[in-house]
Design an enzyme around this catalytic site. Sequence first.
Site, PDB file in Angstrom:
ATOM      1  N   ARG A  42       0.638  -1.292  -0.129  1.00 58.16           N
ATOM      2  CA  ARG A  42      -0.027  -0.037  -0.037  1.00 58.16           C
ATOM      3  C   ARG A  42       0.770   1.340   0.082  1.00 58.16           C
ATOM      4  O   ARG A  42       0.445   2.151  -0.638  1.00 58.16           O
ATOM      5  CB  ARG A  42      -0.854  -0.009   1.216  1.00 58.16           C
ATOM      6  CG  ARG A  42      -2.132  -0.580   1.334  1.00 58.16           C
ATOM      7  CD  ARG A  42      -2.549  -1.187   2.400  1.00 58.16           C
ATOM      8  NE  ARG A  42      -1.715  -2.250   2.739  1.00 58.16           N
ATOM      9  CZ  ARG A  42      -1.699  -3.701   2.422  1.00 58.16           C
ATOM     10  NH1 ARG A  42      -2.807  -4.018   1.494  1.00 58.16           N
ATOM     11  NH2 ARG A  42      -0.841  -4.457   2.658  1.00 58.16           N
ATOM     12  N   THR A  43       1.775   1.411   0.855  1.00 53.58           N
ATOM     13  CA  THR A  43       2.365   2.630   1.018  1.00 53.58           C
ATOM     14  C   THR A  43       3.375   2.781  -0.342  1.00 53.58           C
ATOM     15  O   THR A  43       3.214   4.022  -0.808  1.00 53.58           O
ATOM     16  CB  THR A  43       3.609   2.447   2.017  1.00 53.58           C
ATOM     17  OG1 THR A  43       2.700   2.099   3.411  1.00 53.58           O
ATOM     18  CG2 THR A  43       4.151   3.865   2.410  1.00 53.58           C
ATOM     19  N   HIS A  71       5.642   5.862  11.262  1.00 56.35           N
ATOM     20  CA  HIS A  71       5.208   5.884   9.875  1.00 56.35           C
ATOM     21  C   HIS A  71       4.016   6.877   9.717  1.00 56.35           C
ATOM     22  O   HIS A  71       2.931   6.694   9.714  1.00 56.35           O
ATOM     23  CB  HIS A  71       4.281   4.260   9.638  1.00 56.35           C
ATOM     24  CG  HIS A  71       4.209   4.142   8.413  1.00 56.35           C
ATOM     25  ND1 HIS A  71       4.110   5.170   7.390  1.00 56.35           N
ATOM     26  CD2 HIS A  71       3.677   2.942   7.755  1.00 56.35           C
ATOM     27  CE1 HIS A  71       3.781   4.572   5.944  1.00 56.35           C
ATOM     28  NE2 HIS A  71       3.545   3.209   6.454  1.00 56.35           N
ATOM     29  N   LYS A 109      26.928  -2.984  -2.914  1.00 54.73           N
ATOM     30  CA  LYS A 109      28.572  -2.958  -3.211  1.00 54.73           C
ATOM     31  C   LYS A 109      29.184  -2.344  -1.865  1.00 54.73           C
ATOM     32  O   LYS A 109      30.255  -2.032  -1.800  1.00 54.73           O
ATOM     33  CB  LYS A 109      28.924  -2.078  -4.481  1.00 54.73           C
ATOM     34  CG  LYS A 109      28.197  -2.814  -5.778  1.00 54.73           C
ATOM     35  CD  LYS A 109      28.665  -1.521  -6.900  1.00 54.73           C
ATOM     36  CE  LYS A 109      27.812  -2.057  -8.079  1.00 54.73           C
ATOM     37  NZ  LYS A 109      28.189  -0.981  -9.083  1.00 54.73           N
ATOM     38  N   ARG A 113      11.683   4.046   3.066  1.00 55.43           N
ATOM     39  CA  ARG A 113      11.362   3.015   4.228  1.00 55.43           C
ATOM     40  C   ARG A 113      12.593   2.260   4.558  1.00 55.43           C
ATOM     41  O   ARG A 113      13.161   1.607   3.665  1.00 55.43           O
ATOM     42  CB  ARG A 113      10.212   2.057   3.659  1.00 55.43           C
ATOM     43  CG  ARG A 113       9.982   1.049   4.684  1.00 55.43           C
ATOM     44  CD  ARG A 113       8.789  -0.033   4.065  1.00 55.43           C
ATOM     45  NE  ARG A 113       7.581   0.985   4.613  1.00 55.43           N
ATOM     46  CZ  ARG A 113       6.326   0.407   4.545  1.00 55.43           C
ATOM     47  NH1 ARG A 113       6.022  -0.922   4.153  1.00 55.43           N
ATOM     48  NH2 ARG A 113       5.289   1.101   4.763  1.00 55.43           N
TER      49      ARG A 113
HETATM   50  C1  NCD Z   1       2.399  -1.072   8.101  1.00 55.18           C
HETATM   51  C2  NCD Z   1       3.840  -0.863   8.067  1.00 55.18           C
HETATM   52  O1  NCD Z   1       4.586  -1.033   7.049  1.00 55.18           O
HETATM   53  O2  NCD Z   1       4.224  -0.458   9.083  1.00 55.18           O
HETATM   54  N1  NCD Z   1       1.697  -1.176   6.887  1.00 55.18           N
HETATM   55  C3  NCD Z   1       1.619  -0.158   6.093  1.00 55.18           C
HETATM   56  O3  NCD Z   1       2.306   0.726   5.889  1.00 55.18           O
HETATM   57  N2  NCD Z   1       0.358   0.160   5.597  1.00 55.18           N
HETATM   58  C4  NCD Z   1       1.727  -1.911   9.095  1.00 55.18           C
HETATM   59  C5  NCD Z   1       2.465  -3.396   9.063  1.00 55.18           C
HETATM   60  O4  NCD Z   1       3.272  -3.745   8.279  1.00 55.18           O
HETATM   61  O5  NCD Z   1       1.931  -3.947   9.847  1.00 55.18           O
END
Ligand code: NCD
Length: 326
Positions: free
Chosen positions: A72-73, A151, A102, A123
């Site tokens: 999703r993100t 997040h 590397k 991320r």
């Molecule tokens: C979450 C995350 O990656 O922190 N998912 C997301 O970004 N929608 C929650 C999760 O992974 O449980």
Amino acid sequence: MVFSEAMKNSEIFFGKDIISLDQFNRKSIEFLFQQTIKIKKIFMKKGRHDGRPYRPLDGKIITLLFFEPSTRTFSSNSAAVKRLGGQTIEHQNPMQNSSVVKGETIEDTIMMIEQYSDAVVIRHPQVGTAEKVAKVANIPIINAGDGIGEHPTQALLDMFTIYEKYGYLDNIKGLVVGDLLNGRTVHSLIKGLSIFKNITLYLLSPKQLRLSNKDLEKAKKRKIKLVEIKSFEEIPTDCHFWYWTRVQKERFIDKSEYEKLKLSFILTKKLVDMKAGKNTLLMHPLPRVGEIETAVDSDPRAVYLTTEAKNGMYVRMALFSLILKS
Ligand code: NCD
């Protein structure tokens, strides 16, 4: 970097990093949500789903640098940029496909990306990485999850979903369930909601996955009221929302401990019938891995597969449009 009260609305986000919900205040959240409503309206207008001619990111390139898996993100950021007329450079597995393999440092990687793009969404499994790279970067850095840290854009989309339903964020009562120790979305959500007045959150988790004492202490200093409960019986029947979360398997060293805890609290249709109010939003950042029964999906109060996910794109569109406004 804190958004200053003195800033004019249009300057609140321009050129800024989004690292933590600590940066936000009532004014910046309200302004972001106004922009989200505006953009959502443009893009949902009948017969004009592509939002043309609204293209504030025309000519911009945003890099998505994801060191951890994401559906999703990643997709909603990518869609948000493209719907606004921008383009993306996408690294979904930089541990294998970029010069990181590397031995390039994350700081060098970011300084390179800066030569090619206007912002980075990152991320990373390590807490503090987004903040660390923001210090060396001269372009906006957006934290899409730093380990068990935060997040922020997920919390903003969750808060927008609550705001859109009720029209306010003060006087909210919510239930938060699952891995509160490791769940970064929960950490950001608690900080975000604590900006508003008279918030009570009921916290339900296995005792090994309670919110850390440090986070509980921090919440005490803010005005948010956190009530730890131990069982479904203690859930009040008048919550504005329920926020279920996954036990974060990847944060466990002892996988047998994960197996033991993973399905401690399952959201079932029976529980919804017993304890949810008639308007209670049923939320989850997803992915779910067994902690929500699929029978709940068709309940009109369940928004995790629909509105909540969709709002992720709109809130990110609003953020990009404000951060990169030319
Ligand atoms: C979450 C995350 O990656 O922190 N998912 C997301 O970004 N929608 C929650 C999760 O992974 O449980």
